[in-house]
Design an enzyme around this catalytic site. Sequence first.
Site, PDB file in Angstrom:
ATOM      1  N   ILE A   1      47.469  37.309 -24.636  1.00 34.41           N
ATOM      2  CA  ILE A   1      48.089  36.579 -25.124  1.00 34.41           C
ATOM      3  C   ILE A   1      47.197  35.199 -25.802  1.00 34.41           C
ATOM      4  O   ILE A   1      46.298  34.359 -25.725  1.00 34.41           O
ATOM      5  CB  ILE A   1      48.597  35.670 -24.551  1.00 34.41           C
ATOM      6  CG1 ILE A   1      48.494  35.443 -22.985  1.00 34.41           C
ATOM      7  CG2 ILE A   1      50.174  37.085 -23.757  1.00 34.41           C
ATOM      8  CD1 ILE A   1      49.794  35.156 -21.897  1.00 34.41           C
ATOM      9  N   ASP A   2      47.603  34.195 -26.633  1.00 32.74           N
ATOM     10  CA  ASP A   2      47.195  33.180 -27.617  1.00 32.74           C
ATOM     11  C   ASP A   2      46.290  32.262 -26.704  1.00 32.74           C
ATOM     12  O   ASP A   2      47.259  31.845 -24.665  1.00 32.74           O
ATOM     13  CB  ASP A   2      47.903  32.444 -28.371  1.00 32.74           C
ATOM     14  CG  ASP A   2      48.734  32.995 -29.305  1.00 32.74           C
ATOM     15  OD1 ASP A   2      47.396  34.307 -29.648  1.00 32.74           O
ATOM     16  OD2 ASP A   2      49.526  32.933 -29.824  1.00 32.74           O
ATOM     17  N   LYS A   3      45.732  31.295 -26.391  1.00 30.12           N
ATOM     18  CA  LYS A   3      45.821  30.391 -25.939  1.00 30.12           C
ATOM     19  C   LYS A   3      46.335  29.207 -24.993  1.00 30.12           C
ATOM     20  O   LYS A   3      45.952  28.873 -24.075  1.00 30.12           O
ATOM     21  CB  LYS A   3      44.284  29.284 -26.139  1.00 30.12           C
ATOM     22  CG  LYS A   3      43.387  28.158 -25.326  1.00 30.12           C
ATOM     23  CD  LYS A   3      42.557  27.570 -26.612  1.00 30.12           C
ATOM     24  CE  LYS A   3      41.912  25.778 -25.878  1.00 30.12           C
ATOM     25  NZ  LYS A   3      41.692  25.296 -26.516  1.00 30.12           N
TER      26      LYS A   3
ATOM     27  N   ARG B   1      54.911  33.291 -32.613  1.00 31.47           N
ATOM     28  CA  ARG B   1      54.572  32.453 -33.807  1.00 31.47           C
ATOM     29  C   ARG B   1      54.826  32.638 -35.374  1.00 31.47           C
ATOM     30  O   ARG B   1      56.090  31.693 -36.525  1.00 31.47           O
ATOM     31  CB  ARG B   1      53.651  31.594 -33.365  1.00 31.47           C
ATOM     32  CG  ARG B   1      53.318  31.334 -32.106  1.00 31.47           C
ATOM     33  CD  ARG B   1      51.928  31.027 -31.313  1.00 31.47           C
ATOM     34  NE  ARG B   1      51.349  29.965 -32.356  1.00 31.47           N
ATOM     35  CZ  ARG B   1      50.242  29.601 -32.554  1.00 31.47           C
ATOM     36  NH1 ARG B   1      48.733  30.447 -31.699  1.00 31.47           N
ATOM     37  NH2 ARG B   1      49.831  28.817 -32.463  1.00 31.47           N
TER      38      ARG B   1
END
Length: 370
Positions: free
Chosen positions: A169-171, A273
Amino acid sequence: MTLSEKDSLFDDKLDFDDSLPQDSADGQALYEHVRMVVDPGQQPLRIDKFMAEHMPHSSRNRIQQAADAGFIFVNDQPVKSNYKVRPQDIITLRLTRPPHDNTIEPENIPLDVVYEDEQLMVINKPAGMVVHPGAGNFHGTLINAIAYHLRDLPSFDANDPEVGLVHRIDKDTSGLLLIAKTPEAKSHLGKQFFEKTTHRSYQALVWANFLEDTGTIEGNIARDPRDRLRMTVLSPDSPEGKPAVTHYRVLERYGYTTLVECCLETGRTHQIRAHMKSIGHPLFADEKYGGMEILRGQRSSTYKAFVQNCFKICPRQALHAKTLGFIHPTTGQQMDFDSTPPDDFNQLIDKWRKYIQGSAEDILSKENNF
């Protein structure tokens, strides 16, 4: 290593923009920085375009410069940027400086371990933590923390790609992640992700009010040619990009924003997103996809101050990986996990909920102002 198996590992590692020499490689010692083995099903494609799709930190123009300077090789022979890659080609990027030492070292960083046994771990990642070391983030990552947590387990090597992260998953996204401790577990769990038999749901606060209660977004995900760190959405029948499907369900409406649950059929980079942006509902506070602007609401200074306060409470995309379900690789049992969103996310939702409760009539009368 084929791109179909390992392409997600390249995202953080292929940044050579700041170190590409301007002169030719002729007569200089070269060091290998990148090696790719092209997938057996790959269609002929210019190598500059092919590499740009897998090197998000580097522009196509920069890759062309590398080829012209003699730094890109196919099957040990230098090629120009118009070379068309073929199945099983071995592509290497060689530069005049030695590569960075990417060895993953254990670091004593606290972990929120939701579940752990001999085969796997489920971790609740905080927002702001990078998952894997890469360009600009070689320390303080989730993998460094896992390496420390499992430092006394002889069979686990954080530098071995056959164990470790099963997905990412993204930062700035919080929530559940799955880690495999053994090669057998990673292979079994990876197959479940590939065959879309896992279950994952996210909660997101997005801009604008949804008219419908449920829906599905289908559109190929590809690198945005204008910004290599951002994804764009193409038609499902486009020859470019990777197919992606996101199902969503409205959980709560706040007039100018909506809390939704998103369930993924696929796991593409920035999928939620980019998909939400493509239908006019960018994630709240998602700066990369336009959500850090006031996109809906009143023109009053009071409302604008309210939204700015919301940005301060949760200064990152309002996205949380809430649930995760899979089959255990050895017991065959269904494993299901749920996580509570972090404080910044909960405070943001609570602030919008109180705002809508106190301004319902005003919102309904002014809904189309922005």
